[in-house]
Design a protein around this motif. Structure first.
Motif, mmCIF file in Angstrom:
data_model
loop_
_atom_site.group_PDB
_atom_site.id
_atom_site.type_symbol
_atom_site.label_atom_id
_atom_site.label_comp_id
_atom_site.label_asym_id
_atom_site.label_seq_id
_atom_site.Cartn_x
_atom_site.Cartn_y
_atom_site.Cartn_z
ATOM 1 N N ILE A 39 0.862 -1.190 0.000
ATOM 2 C CA ILE A 39 0.000 0.000 0.000
ATOM 3 C C ILE A 39 0.892 1.231 0.000
ATOM 4 C CG2 ILE A 39 -1.915 -1.133 1.192
ATOM 5 C CD1 ILE A 39 -1.021 0.310 3.758
ATOM 6 N N GLY A 40 0.286 2.379 -0.252
ATOM 7 C CA GLY A 40 1.025 3.629 -0.206
ATOM 8 C C GLY A 40 1.211 4.115 1.215
ATOM 9 N N ARG A 41 2.226 4.943 1.394
ATOM 10 C CA ARG A 41 2.502 5.492 2.723
ATOM 11 C C ARG A 41 1.323 6.337 3.211
ATOM 12 N NH1 ARG A 41 7.586 9.337 3.574
ATOM 13 N NH2 ARG A 41 6.138 10.741 2.590
ATOM 14 N N THR A 42 0.691 7.079 2.299
ATOM 15 C CA THR A 42 -0.452 7.907 2.677
ATOM 16 C C THR A 42 -1.598 7.048 3.200
ATOM 17 O OG1 THR A 42 0.182 9.509 1.002
ATOM 18 C CG2 THR A 42 -2.061 9.662 1.853
ATOM 19 N N THR A 43 -1.841 5.917 2.546
ATOM 20 C CA THR A 43 -2.896 5.004 2.998
ATOM 21 C C THR A 43 -2.582 4.473 4.390
ATOM 22 O OG1 THR A 43 -3.360 4.373 0.714
ATOM 23 C CG2 THR A 43 -4.152 2.888 2.445
ATOM 24 N N LEU A 44 -1.324 4.110 4.607
ATOM 25 C CA LEU A 44 -0.927 3.613 5.933
ATOM 26 C C LEU A 44 -1.154 4.683 6.997
ATOM 27 C CD1 LEU A 44 0.306 1.264 7.553
ATOM 28 C CD2 LEU A 44 2.547 2.294 7.145
ATOM 29 N N PHE A 45 -0.774 5.930 6.687
ATOM 30 C CA PHE A 45 -0.960 7.017 7.655
ATOM 31 C C PHE A 45 -2.430 7.312 7.914
ATOM 32 C CE2 PHE A 45 3.485 8.375 6.588
ATOM 33 C CZ PHE A 45 3.983 8.222 7.875
ATOM 34 N N LYS A 46 -3.280 7.086 6.927
ATOM 35 C CA LYS A 46 -4.716 7.277 7.144
ATOM 36 C C LYS A 46 -5.261 6.231 8.118
ATOM 37 C CE LYS A 46 -5.933 9.453 2.767
ATOM 38 N NZ LYS A 46 -6.594 9.265 1.470
ATOM 39 N N LEU A 47 -4.707 5.025 8.036
ATOM 40 C CA LEU A 47 -5.165 3.944 8.905
ATOM 41 C C LEU A 47 -4.556 4.028 10.302
ATOM 42 C CD1 LEU A 47 -4.907 1.036 6.320
ATOM 43 C CD2 LEU A 47 -6.984 2.158 7.119
ATOM 44 N N PHE A 48 -3.270 4.361 10.342
ATOM 45 C CA PHE A 48 -2.532 4.404 11.604
ATOM 46 C C PHE A 48 -1.691 5.678 11.607
ATOM 47 C CE2 PHE A 48 -3.033 -0.022 10.283
ATOM 48 C CZ PHE A 48 -3.811 -0.496 11.321
ATOM 49 N N ALA A 49 -2.140 6.674 12.359
ATOM 50 C CA ALA A 49 -1.505 7.988 12.326
ATOM 51 C C ALA A 49 -0.086 7.987 12.878
ATOM 52 C CB ALA A 49 -2.367 8.992 13.083
ATOM 53 N N THR A 50 0.210 7.042 13.765
ATOM 54 C CA THR A 50 1.547 7.009 14.364
ATOM 55 C C THR A 50 2.099 5.585 14.340
ATOM 56 O OG1 THR A 50 0.758 6.503 16.599
ATOM 57 C CG2 THR A 50 0.879 8.849 15.988
#
Length: 196
Positions: A39-50
Motif C-alpha cells: 500500500i502507499g505510505r499515505t494510505t498507511l498514515f490514514k489507517l494508523f496515524a503514528t
C-alpha cells in the motif's frame, strides 16, 4: 487507538505483512512497512496515524493469531484427534507457521506498557498453558517442571524451528518432529543425564 476488533479484521493482510516486515527489519520506517504491505505510505498514515498505533495493531493481531492457533489445536485435542499426546503435536504444528507473530510479540518490549497488549498476551499464555496441561495429563510432559518453563521452552523451540525453515536449514514438514523430539527428549545423552 484504533478500534481494535474491527480494524484487526479489516486489515489482517496489512498487519500480517507489517509483522513480517518488522520481524525482518525491526527499525523499518513506516514507508518501508507500507511498501512491504503493498500500500502507499499515505494510505498507511490514514489507517494508523503514528508508529505506536501501528505497532499496537500489529501486536493485537499477532496475539489474536497466536491465541486462535492454540485454541484450534486444543479443539482438535478435545475432539480426540490428539494421538495420545494431549494435543501436543497439533499445538506445535499450529504454532510453527505463525513464527513471525510470536517473534514480534517476544521482541517488542515497548509493548509491555500497553495494557491492552499485556492483557491479550496473558490470555494467549493462559491458552498455551492450558494446552500444555493437557499434554501433561496425557503423561507426555514432566510434572516436575514449572508450567511457565514448559511454555517458554516451547515458544523458544517454535521460534528456532520457524527461523530455521525461513533460512532453508530445516524442511517445513520436518519442523514439528524436531521441536517435539527436542522438547520431549532434550538434547543431552542418557549417559549425561544419569551422570549428573
Amino acid at each position: 487507538m484504533v478500534a481494535v476488533g474491527q480494524e484487526l479484521a479489516r486489515h489482517a493482510v496489512l498487519l500480517d505483512a507489517a509483522v513480517r516486515c518488522l520481524v525482518a527489519q525491526p527499525r523499518a520506517s513506516l514507508a518501508q512497512i507500507a511498501t512491504a504491505a503493498g500500500i502507499g505510505r499515505t494510505t498507511l498514515f490514514k489507517l494508523f496515524a503514528t508508529r505506536d498505533q501501528l505497532e499496537h495493531a500489529v501486536a493485537m493481531r499477532a496475539l489474536s493469531v497466536c491465541e486462535a492457533a492454540i485454541n484450534s489445536a486444543s479443539g482438535h485435542a478435545e475432539e480426540g484427534e490428539q494421538g495420545g499426546d494431549g494435543g501436543l503435536r497439533a499445538l506445535v504444528t499450529a504454532l510453527i507457521p505463525i513464527g513471525p507473530q510470536l517473534t514480534f510479540v517476544w521482541r517488542s518490549t515497548s509493548l509491555d506498557v500497553d495494557e491492552e497488549v499485556v492483557g491479550a498476551y496473558h490470555r494467549m499464555d493462559a491458552a498455551l498453558l492450558g494446552a500444555l496441561a493437557s499434554a501433561r495429563q496425557a503423561g507426555v510432559l514432566r510434572a516436575d517442571r514449572p508450567e511457565w518453563w514448559l511454555g517458554q521452552t516451547l515458544y523458544a523451540l517454535v521460534h528456532v524451528a520457524w527461523d530455521s525453515v525461513q533460512c532453508g536449514q530445516l524442511a517445513r514438514l520436518d519442523a514439528p518432529d524436531l521441536v517435539l523430539d527436542t522438547l520431549l527428549g532434550g538434547v543431552g545423552t542418557l549417559a549425561a543425564r544419569t551422570a549428573r
